[in-house]
Design a protein around this motif. Structure first.
Motif, PDB file in Angstrom:
ATOM      1  N   GLN A   1       6.864 -10.893 -14.054  1.00 53.95           N
ATOM      2  CA  GLN A   1       6.667 -12.324 -14.226  1.00 53.95           C
ATOM      3  C   GLN A   1       5.193 -12.596 -14.524  1.00 53.95           C
ATOM      4  O   GLN A   1       4.319 -11.797 -14.172  1.00 53.95           O
ATOM      5  N   GLN A   3       2.010 -15.636 -14.408  1.00 51.76           N
ATOM      6  CA  GLN A   3       1.590 -16.812 -13.652  1.00 51.76           C
ATOM      7  C   GLN A   3       0.890 -17.785 -14.594  1.00 51.76           C
ATOM      8  O   GLN A   3       0.155 -17.371 -15.489  1.00 51.76           O
ATOM      9  N   GLY A  26      -1.160 -12.076 -15.803  1.00 51.27           N
ATOM     10  CA  GLY A  26      -0.171 -11.111 -15.353  1.00 51.27           C
ATOM     11  C   GLY A  26      -0.547  -9.754 -15.886  1.00 51.27           C
ATOM     12  O   GLY A  26      -1.609  -9.572 -16.475  1.00 51.27           O
ATOM     13  N   ARG A  98       7.432 -18.602 -22.494  1.00 50.00           N
ATOM     14  CA  ARG A  98       8.394 -17.499 -22.655  1.00 50.00           C
ATOM     15  C   ARG A  98       7.603 -16.269 -23.085  1.00 50.00           C
ATOM     16  O   ARG A  98       6.804 -16.343 -24.021  1.00 50.00           O
ATOM     17  N   ILE A 101       7.726  -9.098 -20.896  1.00 51.79           N
ATOM     18  CA  ILE A 101       6.970  -8.334 -19.907  1.00 51.79           C
ATOM     19  C   ILE A 101       7.549  -6.927 -19.830  1.00 51.79           C
ATOM     20  O   ILE A 101       8.729  -6.711 -20.102  1.00 51.79           O
ATOM     21  N   SER A 110      10.960 -13.160 -20.057  1.00 49.15           N
ATOM     22  CA  SER A 110      10.759 -14.004 -18.882  1.00 49.15           C
ATOM     23  C   SER A 110      10.446 -15.431 -19.309  1.00 49.15           C
ATOM     24  O   SER A 110       9.991 -15.677 -20.432  1.00 49.15           O
ATOM     25  N   GLU A 111      10.721 -16.354 -18.425  1.00 51.25           N
ATOM     26  CA  GLU A 111      10.377 -17.749 -18.637  1.00 51.25           C
ATOM     27  C   GLU A 111       9.698 -18.247 -17.363  1.00 51.25           C
ATOM     28  O   GLU A 111      10.220 -18.056 -16.268  1.00 51.25           O
ATOM     29  N   SER A 112       8.543 -18.881 -17.536  1.00 55.79           N
ATOM     30  CA  SER A 112       7.780 -19.346 -16.377  1.00 55.79           C
ATOM     31  C   SER A 112       7.343 -20.787 -16.584  1.00 55.79           C
ATOM     32  O   SER A 112       7.149 -21.237 -17.722  1.00 55.79           O
TER      33      SER A 112
END
Length: 123
Positions: A1, A3, A26, A98, A101, A110-112
């Motif tokens: 993930q 940040q 990250g 998006r 990783i 991943s989506e954060s």
């Protein structure tokens, strides 16, 4: 993930400008797309602007010609320049990233979401 840390929100007068930033951190990642959303009290979250990996952009009709999204790949940071602000732009603004990783032996998408930054525009 990954940040996300957002900055740049605050109070502006109608007709003024603000610039939001979304710093991504990250290990072992590549940003694919960055988007900015906003949510005003009692309203649904809406996408404001989006920028793809190729740099193509799209905007909500309500902000076209006033807002500009950009990205600095070297700094892993996305920006939202907001000009000619209106009281109806008042909302919490959230960054969405998006990314791809990876680590030894695996890779995934991943989506954060960022923590949100408040923008308040006074008339």
């Amino acid at each position: 993930q990954v940040q996300l840390v957002e900055s740049g929100g605050g109070l502006a007068q109608a007709g003024g400008s603000l610039r939001l930033a979304c710093a991504v951190s990250g290990s072992s990642f590549r940003i694919n797309a960055i988007a900015w959303y906003r949510q005003a009290p009692g309203k649904q979250r809406e996408m404001v602007a989006h920028i793809s990996n190729s740099g193509s952009t799209n905007y909500a009709d309500s902000v076209k010609g006033r807002f500009s999204i950009s990205r600095d790949n070297a700094k892993n940071t996305g920006y939202l320049q907001m000009n000619s602000l209106k009281p109806e732009d008042t909302a919490e603004y959230l960054c969405n990233v998006r990314a791809t990783i990876w680590n030894r032996g695996w890779q995934r998408e991943s989506e954060s979401w960022g923590q949100g930054t408040q923008v308040t525009v006074s008339s």
